[in-house]
Design an enzyme around this catalytic site. Structure first.
Site, mmCIF file in Angstrom:
data_model
loop_
_atom_site.group_PDB
_atom_site.id
_atom_site.type_symbol
_atom_site.label_atom_id
_atom_site.label_comp_id
_atom_site.label_asym_id
_atom_site.label_seq_id
_atom_site.Cartn_x
_atom_site.Cartn_y
_atom_site.Cartn_z
ATOM 1 N N ASP A 229 0.963 -1.255 0.141
ATOM 2 C CA ASP A 229 -0.073 0.010 0.009
ATOM 3 C C ASP A 229 0.922 1.306 0.013
ATOM 4 O O ASP A 229 2.100 1.134 0.351
ATOM 5 C CB ASP A 229 -0.912 0.084 1.219
ATOM 6 C CG ASP A 229 -2.015 0.997 0.949
ATOM 7 O OD1 ASP A 229 -1.975 1.804 0.043
ATOM 8 O OD2 ASP A 229 -3.150 0.736 1.729
HETATM 9 C C1 BGC Z 1 -4.912 3.348 0.092
HETATM 10 C C2 BGC Z 1 -5.000 2.436 -1.128
HETATM 11 C C3 BGC Z 1 -4.721 3.178 -2.474
HETATM 12 C C4 BGC Z 1 -3.214 3.928 -2.222
HETATM 13 C C5 BGC Z 1 -3.181 4.772 -3.630
HETATM 14 C C6 BGC Z 1 -3.723 4.320 -0.059
HETATM 15 O O1 BGC Z 1 -3.925 5.353 0.926
HETATM 16 O O2 BGC Z 1 -5.076 2.765 1.151
HETATM 17 O O3 BGC Z 1 -6.277 1.847 -1.080
HETATM 18 O O4 BGC Z 1 -5.008 2.263 -3.355
HETATM 19 O O5 BGC Z 1 -3.415 4.952 -1.230
HETATM 20 O O6 BGC Z 1 -3.811 5.821 -3.703
#
Ligand code: BGC
Length: 812
Positions: A229
């Site tokens: 993530d």
């Molecule tokens: C989120 C993800 C997301 C990523 C990119 C993170 O903060 O938890 O779900 O895909 O950011 O935006």
């Protein structure tokens, strides 16, 4: 290795850098060897490709894309075919926008109704979540784009999401929190997966050998790429050792240097590194091959139409007293509610899409032939009742045959990075409802909310149509149902408890310390309410239709069930046939019933059809913590079929052979788990379930690089405490104003280490260590590291860049 030849040509520096992001959304390109980069984009219900500078919170504008209903909404359709169609459309739009990896779907379990991101997740039930996710994935990947189901795993809380340790027993992990991912990987064929921010039983998900190696790669035979993530990498070397392939978004060259050093000092083997590189090369090369035949454009109108159909097939009719719906043609309606003018149709955070167009009930209602006695916003999004709007609404309501009241959760309640603190909808909306019912008792409530809410006010409504967060075409989708053009067929993918206090994790959620203890175990959602006979407002699987269905002739054999479903009403419609399985007097405790199959079937008025639901490998299995395998308990199972978990129409028994006589538990130690009354599990009983002592989760002593900025109230440095105070005050102000500041929420929850992972090489881990020393009160020592580290980092970056551009790095 698939790409051995290419790997042989890569320098150590190239391999190391390849395993991290080059920009917010892109991987590194190594042009010398013809290795292209790929582009990743959010999000689960529409493409969020930013045109300008990238940020992962949706702060900067993104290109227009169809905003489909969110996952929580489409899960209510219980329609895998629909999930696939939406997936195809998402994949197509991704392809047109030149996106190769779509960061979704999200399928974390809705453990508590309060999780701020519940609107992005499918269900409280892993089987339903997994089946829906798999259908999206099949659709997305059919377009030459990789889906990236997320967040693997046990990420059911937003508070301190990057610095939280989920503590749970292996059986709960497997049966509740991993089964959906297992289905997504095995049946959906996911080619990428995103690890979650949190730790699982003390080890960060992204470096968790048990999750990534034992389960994902070995048991499920996943052959795709693992992506962190955004900012979720803790120790990149451990990540690579666990075969996590891509650290996102922008750790700069610091991470790469760590890899190089680890290979050189032997703590990371070249084979481990090459294996990770090989997986990623495979993905990058395959995706670029597919990119050659990328779609040039998508038909906005067709996708809008699909978004509408998805919303109307997912809306759940919760109540319809006196058959007030469908509305009579030509009647006079009052349209009340701020949401009728400014709809709530998606949640906030990384999933936020800029729609290609946006319908409102205010405008769309003009096409339905009803007379209008007035349209009024009635209430403001936040704050107290607005007397002027209220009077306007009451005047319109008094003159109408029927009031259409658009209401629900406000923006602040459904935000990435923040959990709700209660399950109520804003009080000013309820006050207006209570006032309106005094002047007109024919109120049809049209709800917008991506998660379950308390509904003590439900008696004020004659009918309630729950649209969830229904995407850009949600307004007409609701009106199609109100007018009777569409017969509602959505069924709740989560339970609606009467009060928050009734929820199984009430005492355990969210964790206030480092550990989040999953003491309720398997008893999530209906598994708890049903087993412990806790009354709910609306049960899992529930939803009304304008017609009725009967269930007859249930036949059960070793392969599955057959049941005859008849539409006995006078309208065509669809029924969701649900199969639950239970084992009364089980030796191994288990919930009363569990969903093990479902089928949505469309029947014309008067039509009958035999529906077949096969058993599969999940129908009878449980995770045995003694044999450390899936096992089947021998016994006489109840095979139940019905229209919701509380509306079982037919049941039969089936004898099933067992696979082991080694049982895992001593019932005397797990008394409450055997009854399902799990709201107050004692320490010894939880420890018996865990099979080890509860880890200590208290903060003590100094803060570390893994502690979040919001933990600075423990800081020794008064400067750090002052910064904490400023951030907290700003956060509270935003909350009061009802406007989520995503950037602030992110900063608030970010652990110190992630600063190095998201600043594109400006900050190294050494500098982060300095920052933490400052926070702990060692100002001069810490600042020395920060300043010294800054210059050392600059020099090291330059040297690394030089070696990269010359292609002459170390081979070993
Ligand atoms: C989120 C993800 C997301 C990523 C990119 C993170 O903060 O938890 O779900 O895909 O950011 O935006």
């Amino acid at each position: 290795m698939k790409n051995q030849e290419l790997i042989n040509k890569m320098t150590l520096e190239e391999k190391a850098v390849f395993l991290s992001g080059r920009s917010e959304w892109e991987t590194w390109e190594i042009s010398r060897l013809g290795i292209p980069s790929v582009f990743c984009s959010d999000g689960p219900h529409g493409i969020r490709k930013q045109a300008g500078a990238g940020d992962h919170l949706g702060l900067n504008e993104s290109l227009p894309a169809t905003c489909f209903p969110t996952a929580a909404t489409i899960a209510n359709s219980w329609d895998e075919e629909l999930g696939k169609e939406v997936g195809e459309a998402l994949g197509k739009e991704a392809s047109v926008l030149d996106v190769q990896v779509l960061l979704g779907p999200g399928l974390n379990i809705k453990r508590s109704p309060l999780c701020g991101r519940n609107f992005e997740y499918f269900s409280e039930d892993p089987y339903l979540a997994g089946k829906m996710a798999a259908s999206y994935i099949r659709g997305i990947q059919s377009q030459g784009v990789y889906a990236c189901p997320k967040h693997f795993a046990v990420n059911s809380q937003e508070l301190r999401r990057m610095a939280m340790n989920a503590v749970l027993d292996e059986r709960t992990l497997r049966e509740i929190y991993l089964t959906g991912f297992e289905i997504a990987v095995k049946e959906g064929g996911a080619k990428a997966i995103m690890t979650s921010y949190n730790q699982v039983n003390g080890v960060y998900a992204n470096e968790n050998q048990h999750l990534l190696q034992d389960i994902l790669r070995k048991e499920w035979v996943f052959d795709g790429i693992v992506i962190t993530d955004w900012g979720g990498s803790n120790d990149h070397i451990k990540g690579v050792q666990a075969r996590s392939n891509l650290e996102m978004p922008t750790p700069g060259l610091d991470s790469a240097r760590q890899i190089v050093a680890a290979v050189q000092d032997g703590s990371l083997t070249m084979e481990e590194l090459d294996t990770c590189v090989d997986d990623l090369l495979d993905a990058v090369l395959t995706l670029n091959e597919k990119r050659r035949s990328k779609a040039e454009k998508f038909q906005e109108e067709r996708h809008h139409e699909l978004a509408r159909r998805a919303a109307s097939e997912s809306a759940v009719l919760l109540k319809n007293s006196d058959h007030i719906l469908p509305l009579k043609a030509g009647c006079t309606v009052a349209v009340i509610g701020d949401f009728a003018v400014e709809p709530r149709y998606q949640g906030a955070g990384s999933s936020m899409v800029k729609p290609t167009s946006l319908e409102t009930v205010e405008k769309a209602i003009q096409n339905y032939g009803w007379k209008l006695s007035g349209i009024s916003r009635g209430y403001k999004r936040t704050g107290d009742a607005d007397e002027v709007l209220k009077k306007e609404a009451l005047d319109a309501a008094a003159k109408a045959d029927v009031v259409l009241y658009c209401f629900g959760l406000d923006e602040m309640s459904e935000v990435e990075g923040m959990d709700r603190s209660h399950m109520r909808i804003p009080q000013n909306q309820i006050e207006l409802l209570q006032a309106m019912v005094q002047v007109n008792d024919k109120i049809v409530g049209i709800l917008s909310a991506g998660a379950s809410i308390e509904m003590p006010w439900h008696t004020c409504c004659k009918a309630i149509l729950h649209g969830y967060l229904s995407g850009q075409a949600g307004a007409s989708a609701m009106l199609e149902i109100l007018s009777g053009k569409v017969n509602p067929s959505g069924r709740l993918a989560e339970s609606y408890p009467v009060r928050y206090e009734d929820t199984p994790a009430f005492r355990y959620f969210p964790s206030t310390e480092r550990n989040s203890e999953y003491r309720e175990g398997l008893y999530v959602g209906y598994r708890y309410y049903d087993t412990s006979s806790v009354r709910v407002q609306y049960p899992f699987g529930f939803g009304l239709s304008y017609t009725e269905f009967t269930y007859t002739d249930l036949q059960v054999d070793k392969d599955g069930i057959r049941v005859l479903i008849t539409n006995t009403g006078d309208r065509d419609g669809a029924e969701v046939v649900q199969m639950y399985v239970g084992l009364p007097n089980a030796i191994v405790f288990r919930p009363e019933k569990e969903l093990k199959g479902f089928r949505k079937v469309f029947l014309k008025a008067g039509e009958s059809r035999e529906v077949r639901i096969p058993f599969d490998d999940k129908t009878f299995r449980y995770w045995n913590v003694r044999t450390n395998r899936w096992e089947v308990e021998m016994g006489t199972y109840q095979i139940m079929v019905g229209a919701s978990v509380s509306d079982i129409r037919l049941a039969k028994e089936l004898e099933v052979d067992g696979t082991t006589s080694e049982y895992p538990y001593n019932p005397a130690e797990l008394q409450y788990y055997y009854t399902g009354i799990i709201q107050q599990i004692s320490d010894p009983e939880f420890e018996a379930l865990l099979g080890h002592p509860i880890p200590d989760g208290k903060w003590s002593g100094e803060l570390g690089i893994n502690d979040a900025v919001c933990q600075m109230y423990y800081a020794k440095s008064s400067l750090a405490r002052f910064i904490y105070k400023i951030l907290t005050d700003r956060k509270l102000k935003n909350e009061a104003a009802g406007k989520p500041d995503l950037n602030l929420l992110f900063q608030y929850n970010i652990p110190f280490r992630a600063i190095a992972k998201m600043t594109g090489g400006m900050v190294s881990m050494h500098m982060v260590n300095g920052v933490v020393e400052v926070v702990n009160g060692h100002f001069f020592r810490g600042m020395g590291k920060v300043i010294g580290g800054f210059f050392a980092n600059l020099r090291a970056n330059r040297a690394y860049e030089k070696r990269l551009s010359s292609g002459k790095g170390a081979k070993k």
